[in-house]
Design a protein around this motif. Sequence first.
Motif, mmCIF file in Angstrom:
data_model
loop_
_atom_site.group_PDB
_atom_site.id
_atom_site.type_symbol
_atom_site.label_atom_id
_atom_site.label_comp_id
_atom_site.label_asym_id
_atom_site.label_seq_id
_atom_site.Cartn_x
_atom_site.Cartn_y
_atom_site.Cartn_z
ATOM 1 N N CYS A 162 22.296 94.944 30.122
ATOM 2 C CA CYS A 162 22.351 94.074 31.310
ATOM 3 C C CYS A 162 21.528 92.812 31.098
ATOM 4 C CB CYS A 162 21.838 94.829 32.541
ATOM 5 S SG CYS A 162 22.927 96.138 33.130
ATOM 6 N N ILE B 65 23.453 90.433 28.890
ATOM 7 C CA ILE B 65 24.480 89.724 29.656
ATOM 8 C C ILE B 65 23.850 88.592 30.459
ATOM 9 C CG2 ILE B 65 25.978 89.951 31.690
ATOM 10 C CD1 ILE B 65 26.912 92.607 30.589
ATOM 11 N N ALA B 66 22.757 88.890 31.139
ATOM 12 C CA ALA B 66 22.081 87.868 31.935
ATOM 13 C C ALA B 66 21.576 86.730 31.053
ATOM 14 C CB ALA B 66 20.919 88.499 32.708
ATOM 15 N N LEU C 217 29.412 96.856 33.458
ATOM 16 C CA LEU C 217 28.873 95.600 32.935
ATOM 17 C C LEU C 217 29.758 94.413 33.299
ATOM 18 C CD1 LEU C 217 27.711 96.770 29.380
ATOM 19 C CD2 LEU C 217 26.284 96.375 31.407
ATOM 20 N N MET D 100 28.568 91.289 35.480
ATOM 21 C CA MET D 100 28.634 89.921 34.993
ATOM 22 C C MET D 100 29.249 88.995 36.041
ATOM 23 S SD MET D 100 30.745 88.345 31.783
ATOM 24 C CE MET D 100 30.892 86.539 31.636
ATOM 25 N N ALA E 47 26.644 88.372 38.790
ATOM 26 C CA ALA E 47 25.561 87.496 38.324
ATOM 27 C C ALA E 47 26.065 86.067 38.146
ATOM 28 C CB ALA E 47 24.993 88.034 37.012
ATOM 29 N N PRO F 168 22.489 93.298 36.257
ATOM 30 C CA PRO F 168 22.496 91.977 35.594
ATOM 31 C C PRO F 168 22.029 90.847 36.504
ATOM 32 C CG PRO F 168 24.474 93.197 35.022
ATOM 33 C CD PRO F 168 23.789 93.984 36.112
#
Length: 242
Positions: free
Chosen positions: A55, A58-59, A107, A111, A114, A152
């Motif tokens: 996570c 991804i962030a 995820l 995403m 986020a 995330p």
Amino acid sequence: MHGTETIPVSRVRDGALDLLKWLALLSMVLDHLRYVGLNLDGLYVPGRLAFPWFCLAIAANLYRVKDAPATFQWRYLGWLLLFSVISEVPYRLFIDDADTLNVLPTLALGMLIARGWQQKTLFDRGLALIALILAAVFSSQLMFGLFGVLLPLAMLWVFRRPWYFSLLPGLVCLAANQWQVLLDNGNVVALSGLATCLIAPLAGLVLLRHARHVSPPAMRRWAYALYPLHFLLLLLVRKIIA
């Protein structure tokens, strides 16, 4: 990490980010080794690092390319969705009693949420809202549930805040990991897992800040294939052991 920004992610290739991804992958493999038929319950503890670090990756990627063309981020989402489908059969072959989807749909939804918070356009906010509704409705079918989908965003939110704000994603990570079951269990492994969930975001942020000059192999698109392949490899190991 004394009252400064938690993460200085750059727009060039970031060795620390690649290292974080490799360590997350290693943690995931260690976690799944518990299912090969050996007495490896203690691997549950390092395994709690895998999901929050994915996570965080991804962030961090979203943060690094926030001003890049939208097509770049859509390709990223597309690969997540593609391998969400590809990975489901190997995942269910290896995890016999799986009651959720594999981790990639979690995820992918995370995403979108986020990104919606980051981009602030009506289109992105709309997609984020749809993702949030899907996560809430199908929480029981998603690995790590609704809180996992929100992780995330929690990671992205703390990037430009003092290090102690990492307690927030730590609590979100804890909520995503059935903390009540772990607390009720009360053994050393369960309690160590609880502690790992709490500190995993901060540990990842520290790594991204202080390991910027390392040069591990770059994780590129081929790395998505490692997720379904590791299930098949561990399945083979289990059959050999049996």
